[in-house]
Design a protein around this motif. Structure first.
Motif, PDB file in Angstrom:
ATOM      1  N   TYR A  23     -12.655  10.426 -28.210  1.00 20.48           N
ATOM      2  CA  TYR A  23     -13.630  10.446 -29.302  1.00 20.48           C
ATOM      3  C   TYR A  23     -14.730  11.490 -29.080  1.00 20.48           C
ATOM      4  CZ  TYR A  23     -16.783   7.566 -26.431  1.00 20.48           C
ATOM      5  OH  TYR A  23     -17.612   7.105 -25.433  1.00 20.48           O
ATOM      6  N   GLN A  59     -22.178  10.219 -18.196  1.00 22.49           N
ATOM      7  CA  GLN A  59     -21.870   9.187 -19.209  1.00 22.49           C
ATOM      8  C   GLN A  59     -22.496   7.835 -18.854  1.00 22.49           C
ATOM      9  OE1 GLN A  59     -20.887   9.883 -22.088  1.00 22.49           O
ATOM     10  NE2 GLN A  59     -20.188  11.991 -21.831  1.00 22.49           N
ATOM     11  N   SER A  60     -21.714   6.761 -18.922  1.00 24.46           N
ATOM     12  CA  SER A  60     -22.317   5.425 -18.776  1.00 24.46           C
ATOM     13  C   SER A  60     -22.802   5.107 -17.367  1.00 24.46           C
ATOM     14  CB  SER A  60     -21.308   4.355 -19.196  1.00 24.46           C
ATOM     15  OG  SER A  60     -21.185   4.358 -20.589  1.00 24.46           O
ATOM     16  N   ASN A 109     -23.232  -0.028 -24.730  1.00 28.39           N
ATOM     17  CA  ASN A 109     -23.960   1.039 -25.422  1.00 28.39           C
ATOM     18  C   ASN A 109     -25.221   0.550 -26.130  1.00 28.39           C
ATOM     19  OD1 ASN A 109     -21.955   2.669 -24.528  1.00 28.39           O
ATOM     20  ND2 ASN A 109     -21.354   3.453 -26.541  1.00 28.39           N
ATOM     21  N   GLU A 155     -20.647  15.138 -28.535  1.00 29.81           N
ATOM     22  CA  GLU A 155     -20.796  13.682 -28.716  1.00 29.81           C
ATOM     23  C   GLU A 155     -21.677  13.361 -29.924  1.00 29.81           C
ATOM     24  OE1 GLU A 155     -21.566  11.324 -25.212  1.00 29.81           O
ATOM     25  OE2 GLU A 155     -21.598   9.492 -26.415  1.00 29.81           O
ATOM     26  N   TYR A 186     -30.313   8.995 -26.130  1.00 28.05           N
ATOM     27  CA  TYR A 186     -29.345   8.250 -25.311  1.00 28.05           C
ATOM     28  C   TYR A 186     -28.159   9.153 -24.931  1.00 28.05           C
ATOM     29  CZ  TYR A 186     -25.052   5.591 -24.694  1.00 28.05           C
ATOM     30  OH  TYR A 186     -23.825   5.160 -24.246  1.00 28.05           O
ATOM     31  N   VAL A 256     -17.075   7.325 -19.246  1.00 27.36           N
ATOM     32  CA  VAL A 256     -15.874   7.786 -19.961  1.00 27.36           C
ATOM     33  C   VAL A 256     -15.411   9.193 -19.572  1.00 27.36           C
ATOM     34  CG1 VAL A 256     -15.849   6.358 -22.046  1.00 27.36           C
ATOM     35  CG2 VAL A 256     -17.256   8.408 -21.989  1.00 27.36           C
TER      36      VAL A 256
HETATM   37  N1  GLN Z   1     -21.803   8.396 -24.079  1.00 23.53           N
HETATM   38  C1  GLN Z   1     -20.740   7.431 -24.124  1.00 23.53           C
HETATM   39  C2  GLN Z   1     -20.843   6.609 -25.390  1.00 23.53           C
HETATM   40  O1  GLN Z   1     -21.908   6.295 -25.808  1.00 23.53           O
HETATM   41  C3  GLN Z   1     -20.819   6.556 -22.928  1.00 23.53           C
HETATM   42  C4  GLN Z   1     -19.733   5.495 -22.881  1.00 23.53           C
HETATM   43  C5  GLN Z   1     -19.155   5.279 -21.515  1.00 23.53           C
HETATM   44  O2  GLN Z   1     -19.244   6.106 -20.610  1.00 23.53           O
HETATM   45  N2  GLN Z   1     -18.470   4.163 -21.346  1.00 23.53           N
HETATM   46  O3  GLN Z   1     -19.874   6.259 -26.030  1.00 23.53           O
END
Ligand code: GLN
Length: 369
Positions: A23, A59-60, A109, A155, A186, A256
């Motif tokens: 995505y 990322q997360s 999230n 993103e 974010y 991710v």
């Molecule tokens: N930036 C990603 C999101 O908001 C982080 C999600 C992840 O790493 N699981 O979808």
């Protein structure tokens, strides 16, 4: 140590199941074969193998760190008025609000968008908040980190779901910032570039109670580091967190882009990279690496073998032999410290098989213990 870590990544190299995150366009085109592993002790010793200097977006994995910062800025009571600490049992991209309109925890999230908004308050411009966080991650890593603008833009182009969360959070009174600004800041936090070495040091900072083990800087309080690791236990692997604690037993957080960190309180920070993900959004080979690390090195926090003894008590030379006095059961962290101590003291050892899968015991070679 390095040989053992190398053997672990070699043992998972041929597993090519899982999918790249599709995505986010830049992640969809990442090299799926990248593979790396790093480990940092809480006294600042770093081991790394594979593509350990390859940069990817955090990322997360940013989420527990930003939660720790918010806790230090506002205190747990204020932070927990906005976000809960319960596992959602749902995917990271589900809204999961509790009866009070709070996201279930800071690692999904919706919870992470909420916590991001706390940094600097609702009136701070997006750029200023993002810079504050980039600087904070840099202090955790011990080097200047940068934001990948390509990841950020790609993103932002695909952020409808996160924007929908921000609108719902505004409607519930949980955030007050403009929904699009909330998501922009974010997403900027998620686009910071790191290597597994950076992540291992950052994880070791949490494990060391908030003190960066290489620079010695106290970056977060011990209490904030403890709470961050507590939510990593219950929610770090999203709806696979229960299975993770059963199989691995290490507080963890995935991202991710394929990164995965683990913390062993008082002992270690660990980080792996492998971009193909399972259906919960966790790295397939990363999960395998951690399972193998946990069983081969006796790292499961819930195992009865898991406790810390002080390592080397005394080394003396007697009748042409080095006598090394050790104390207690020797787990992985102690074995690492002992080997390092023996090397430093130039004690001649033949310690090849240090620990076995089921019982992490130190075997003696030419060193009498
Ligand atoms: N930036 C990603 C999101 O908001 C982080 C999600 C992840 O790493 N699981 O979808």
């Amino acid at each position: 140590m390095t040989e053992h870590l190398q053997a672990i990544i070699d043992s998972v190299r041929d597993h090519d199941s899982g999918e790249l995150a599709d995505y986010i366009d830049v992640l969809k085109h990442a090299d799926p074969d990248k593979l790396a592993l790093a480990m940092c002790t809480t006294d600042g010793h770093l081991y790394a193998v594979g593509d350990a200097d390859y940069e990817f977006s955090i990322q997360s994995i940013s989420k527990p760190f930003v939660y720790a910062l918010a806790l230090d800025m506002y205190g747990p009571e204020e932070v927990h008025a906005h976000v809960g600490v319960e596992p959602s049992g749902e995917a990271f991209n589900k809204l999961s609000l509790d009866d009070d309109g709070r996201p279930a925890n800071p690692l999904i999230n919706a919870g992470a968008i909420t916590v991001n908004q706390l940094i600097g308050g609702p009136d701070i411009p997006v750029e200023q908040r993002s810079e504050k966080l980039r600087d904070y991650f840099s202090r955790l890593a011990g080097r200047e980190l940068t934001v990948d603008e390509r990841v950020l833009d790609s993103e932002l182009d695909a952020a409808d779901r996160n924007k929908a969360f921000a609108h719902m959070l505004r409607e519930a009174g949980t955030i007050s910032d403009d929904a699009h600004d909330a998501v922009a800041s974010y997403i900027a936090q998620c686009a910071v570039l790191v290597t597994v070495k950076d992540l291992a040091v950052m994880a070791a900072t949490l494990a060391a109670g908030g003190k960066q083990p290489v620079t010695g800087e106290r970056v977060v309080s011990a209490e904030a580091a403890r709470l961050a690791q507590a939510v990593m236990v219950s929610s770090g692997m999203y709806d696979a967190s229960g299975q993770w604690m059963v199989n691995v037993g290490i507080p963890a957080k995935s991202g991710v882009a394929g990164g995965l960190i683990g913390t062993l309180p008082g002992q270690l920070g660990i980080a792996s990279l492998s971009p193909r993900l399972n259906k919960q959004g966790n790295s397939v080979r990363g999960v395998k690496i951690f399972r193998e690390l946990s069983s081969s090195m006796g790292l499961n926090m819930l195992s009865s073998n898991f406790f810390v003894a002080p390592g080397i008590r005394r080394i003396e030379r007697r009748d042409d032999a080095d006598i090394v006095e050790l104390q207690g059961m020797i787990n992985f962290t102690n074995a690492e410290k002992i080997l390092r101590g023996l090397t430093k003291n130039r004690v001649y050892t033949k310690t090849s098989a240090l620990y076995r899968r089921d019982s992490p015991n130190l075997s003696s070679g030419n060193t009498r213990t």
